[in-house]
Design an enzyme around this catalytic site. Sequence first.
Site, PDB file in Angstrom:
ATOM      1  CG  ASP A  21      -1.989  -1.057   1.181  1.00  0.00           C
ATOM      2  OD1 ASP A  21      -1.758  -2.111   0.560  1.00  0.00           O
ATOM      3  OD2 ASP A  21      -3.059  -0.833   1.773  1.00  0.00           O
ATOM      4  CE  LYS A  48      -5.483   2.032   2.388  1.00  0.00           C
ATOM      5  NZ  LYS A  48      -4.333   1.368   3.051  1.00  0.00           N
ATOM      6  CE  LYS A  92      -6.968  -1.283   2.542  1.00  0.00           C
ATOM      7  NZ  LYS A  92      -5.592  -1.772   2.865  1.00  0.00           N
TER       8      LYS A  92
END
Length: 325
Positions: free
Chosen positions: A162, A225, A261
Amino acid sequence: MPSTYDLAPDADFARNPGVPLDMAWVNAAQANTPAIQRRCATLPGRRSVKKDYQAAWLCRAISCIDLTTLSGDDTVGRVARLTAKARQPVRADILSALGMEGLTVGAVCVYHDMIEAAVKGLDGSGIPVAAVSTGFPAGLSPLHLRIAEIEESVKSGAHEIDIVISRRHVLSGNWQALYDEMRAFRDACGHAHVKAILATGELGTLRNVAKASLICMMAGADFIKTSTGKEPVNATLAVTLVMLRAIRDYYAQTGHVVGYKPAGGISKAKDAINYLALIKEELGDRWLRPDLFRFGASSLLGDIERQLEHHITGAYSAAYRHPMG
């Protein structure tokens, strides 16, 4: 031009390789804020599932959770407890009553120093380890150090990385720099999938969110995300709608599939259902699986457990009966 609804619920797909930066496409991106807000305001009131249907949606939500610990006081022991929770997210008797034996979360997300403990705790489970990287959460360390951090995390066993983008590139309109940075992160990840954190609460406008989403996908992001979870404003339905529409547009134009996400601020079971409903409406059933959708959350799991226990027993239990680790 393909539709997202053309992607069958069990369809396989190739990893997003990215495409050359197309500024005409990026500059055409729009976000009608009042219309977006109206659309999102109607969702909680008109999407209500009950009883067995609610339990099924909540089990699906569990399977899409990135169970996360990102605290300065993280320890090997805490991560060991978290990985045990990832393997057995809900009491065995409740899962048995639901016919959901073997249910696990989507991944466990940790800082780099905790990767080894997470890999050990998840050995043989099939649950991937995700690591936050690139100077998380600010993303302000030198670029070569951010790239080296990715490479070290992949070497240590992280299956997913991430990353955080440089918000200044968005705020100053330096889209080429954002594309080049994201491309470098994607290349450094190698076989590990990369989730691009936009930190949407710091990007100023929904139009900036749309543009940043497109550029990160063009540069090869496997997921986009919302947030690090550390910003004043994290995941919202409005931001989600903008990002889902960008994913839909990218798929329609390129045929490449990208996941989504939302992270930060999602702590209630009813909120999880709202997000799942929005994804079903905007992208279709194929995106309701952990290879294309994740919740960045931990406290969410506790509330879902309480709702499932109530569904089976008719009584709510105290929150302390559902510790995260």
